[in-house]
Design a protein around this motif. Structure first.
Motif, short mmCIF file in Angstrom:
data_model
loop_
_atom_site.label_atom_id
_atom_site.label_comp_id
_atom_site.label_asym_id
_atom_site.label_seq_id
_atom_site.Cartn_x
_atom_site.Cartn_y
_atom_site.Cartn_z
N ASN A 1 15.65 0.06 -1.07
CA ASN A 1 15.57 0.96 -2.22
C ASN A 1 14.45 0.56 -3.18
N GLY A 2 13.52 -0.26 -2.73
CA GLY A 2 12.42 -0.67 -3.59
C GLY A 2 11.32 0.36 -3.63
N PRO A 3 10.27 0.09 -4.41
CA PRO A 3 9.16 1.05 -4.53
C PRO A 3 8.39 1.21 -3.23
N ASN B 1 9.23 -1.36 -10.65
CA ASN B 1 10.69 -1.40 -10.66
C ASN B 1 11.13 -2.11 -9.39
N LEU B 2 11.13 -3.45 -9.45
CA LEU B 2 11.38 -4.25 -8.26
C LEU B 2 12.87 -4.34 -7.96
N PRO B 3 13.23 -4.40 -6.68
CA PRO B 3 14.65 -4.53 -6.32
C PRO B 3 15.17 -5.92 -6.65
N HIS B 4 16.44 -5.98 -7.07
CA HIS B 4 17.09 -7.25 -7.37
C HIS B 4 17.92 -7.67 -6.16
N THR B 5 17.78 -8.93 -5.79
CA THR B 5 18.53 -9.45 -4.65
C THR B 5 20.00 -9.54 -5.01
N LEU C 1 0.40 -1.74 13.34
CA LEU C 1 0.25 -2.69 12.23
C LEU C 1 0.48 -4.08 12.82
N ALA C 2 -0.58 -4.67 13.33
CA ALA C 2 -0.47 -5.91 14.09
C ALA C 2 -0.24 -7.11 13.18
N VAL C 3 0.47 -8.09 13.73
CA VAL C 3 0.71 -9.35 13.02
C VAL C 3 -0.63 -10.04 12.76
N GLY C 4 -0.79 -10.54 11.54
CA GLY C 4 -2.03 -11.22 11.15
C GLY C 4 -3.06 -10.32 10.51
N LEU C 5 -2.85 -9.00 10.53
CA LEU C 5 -3.82 -8.07 9.95
C LEU C 5 -3.82 -8.20 8.42
N PHE C 6 -5.01 -8.24 7.83
CA PHE C 6 -5.15 -8.29 6.38
C PHE C 6 -5.24 -6.87 5.84
N VAL C 7 -4.40 -6.51 4.89
CA VAL C 7 -4.31 -5.13 4.42
C VAL C 7 -4.42 -5.08 2.90
N ASP C 8 -4.90 -3.93 2.41
CA ASP C 8 -4.85 -3.60 0.99
C ASP C 8 -3.57 -2.83 0.73
N ALA C 9 -2.89 -3.13 -0.36
CA ALA C 9 -1.60 -2.52 -0.65
C ALA C 9 -1.64 -1.82 -2.01
N GLU C 10 -1.03 -0.62 -2.04
CA GLU C 10 -0.88 0.15 -3.28
C GLU C 10 0.62 0.38 -3.49
N ILE C 11 1.16 -0.24 -4.52
CA ILE C 11 2.60 -0.16 -4.80
C ILE C 11 2.83 0.87 -5.89
N SER C 12 3.73 1.81 -5.62
CA SER C 12 4.07 2.83 -6.62
C SER C 12 4.92 2.19 -7.71
#
Length: 392
Positions: free
Chosen positions: A244-246, A231-235, A300-311
């Motif tokens: 108000n996004g996930p 349920n992505l936020p609309h601009t 959370l440093a700039v340039g860090l590669f992360v795994d993301a889990e979006i609800s």
């Protein structure tokens, strides 16, 4: 005679041996063939029940600063001092003086501008007095409409204009003097440092590259078929989507420990990437360096590669089954009450890393077989393991 015995004795032994063998063959017991029973495989099962489920979308991305700019000098001058935090990686606050230029030339320019303003003000007073005298003389000696030039009206207007010009010069000199203090436009961190004490700067020369640290952003590519679960936020019309996004859980490993940060999707980018055919969404993490709320935690440093889990969105009355229970694309292995394997087609709405989400084709309480079978056949007999798990 001896020769005959040598021949007859071996023949007699051979005949006796053949006869004994024939007798044994004729008297051997008859073997009754028995039907071969195939072993019944033992399987593990899970009991499936309908439940609610929130979808998760997994992706990866790199941490980017909210704002990344080159800090430049607006006036030329020699560097006389720098901030103690002016070093690569140093933090600074909004309004902090990062670089100080030599002010003496600008102080002199301001003094000259103020002197010129004082002269212009004296000129105005003089012209006002002379205009008053001219009016009185015209009243006493003149007739009719007086010439504006005789009343010194143009001279007085010129004096007033000179005052405005002098005021503008004072403001410009004050502004240049203030610009000798190169200040931070926001709370941030130094990325690269380009100058130091004693160096001369030209107008527009870059002092440093800096970035904001009030929040960080992460660009996360999402496959088009995964967008249905978000349920992505609309601009909005003003170009902002808000917070108000996930929810997004970010993870990264440092050594043997995994660290987590929580953020939200705040917007989507304007187009689908023509190379990857994915849509990039932007997640935001407030105070990534923990300067205000999370002191002591891993930044959370700039340039860090992360795994993301979006609800993602939620689904009701669905069956969550391990992937091992699925055969082919849409066929599930079930065990009925008679311990026989049943193959049935189901409607799969999503295949996740470990589970499959089924919306139709199952009944509450049925047993799904999660053991691998070489050649599963519908109706084959199986043995159910006593230590069967129950699907939660």
């Amino acid at each position: 005679m001896k020769t005959a015995l040598k021949i007859l004795i071996p023949l007699a032994v051979l005949v006796v041996g053949v006869g004994a063998m024939a007798l044994m063959i004729l008297n051997k017991p008859k073997v009754k063939p028995e039907p071969r029973e195939a072993p019944v495989p033992m399987v593990r099962v899970v009991r499936v029940e309908p439940q609610s489920h929130q979808f998760k979308v997994h992706t990866q991305g790199s941490v980017l600063p909210r704002t990344d700019i080159k800090l430049v000098s607006e006036v030329p001058g020699k560097v006389t001092a720098v901030s103690r935090s002016f070093a690569a990686g140093g933090f600074f606050n909004e309004g902090e003086v990062i670089v100080q230029l030599d002010q003496r030339d600008y102080e002199l320019a301001l003094t000259r501008a103020k002197a010129a303003l004082a002269e212009a003000q004296v000129r105005v007073q003089r012209e006002q007095a002379e205009a008053e005298v001219a009016k009185e003389e015209w009243k006493s000696l003149g007739k009719g409409q007086a010439n504006p030039l005789l009343l010194r009206e143009p001279q007085l207007a010129e004096a007033y204009a000179a005052i405005e010009f002098a005021k503008a010069n004072v403001s410009a000199a004050e502004l240049d003097l203030e610009r000798t203090k190169i200040k931070a436009p926001f709370d941030g961190r130094v990325w690269t440092k380009n100058v130091d004490v004693g160096q001369y700067l030209a107008r527009g020369e870059a002092v440093a590259r800096i970035y904001a640290v009030d929040y960080a952003e992460i660009r996360l590519p999402i496959a088009l078929d995964e967008l249905a679960y978000l349920n992505l936020p609309h601009t909005s019309a003003n170009g902002l989507a808000g917070m108000n996004g996930p929810t997004v859980i970010l993870r990264a490993r440092f050594g043997n420990k995994t660290h987590e940060w929580t953020g939200r999707v705040v917007r989507t980018e304007g187009e689908i990437d023509p190379r990857t055919r994915m849509l990039n969404v932007v997640a935001r993490v407030v105070d990534p360096y923990g300067r205000e709320t999370k002191a002591g935690e891993q930044p959370l440093a700039v340039g860090l590669f992360v795994d993301a889990e979006i609800s993602g969105t939620s689904a009701e009355e669905v069956f969550i089954v391990p992937r091992a229970a699925i055969r082919g694309r849409d066929e599930i292995k079930l065990v009925d009450q008679e311990n026989r394997l049943r193959l049935r087609r189901v409607e799969i709405t999503r295949i996740e890393k470990e589970n499959v989400i089924i919306t139709d084709g199952l009944k509450p309480g049925e047993l799904a077989c999660i053991s691998p079978l070489d050649t599963p056949v519908d109706g084959m007999l199986v043995r159910v393991s006593e230590n069967q798990a129950t699907q939660k």
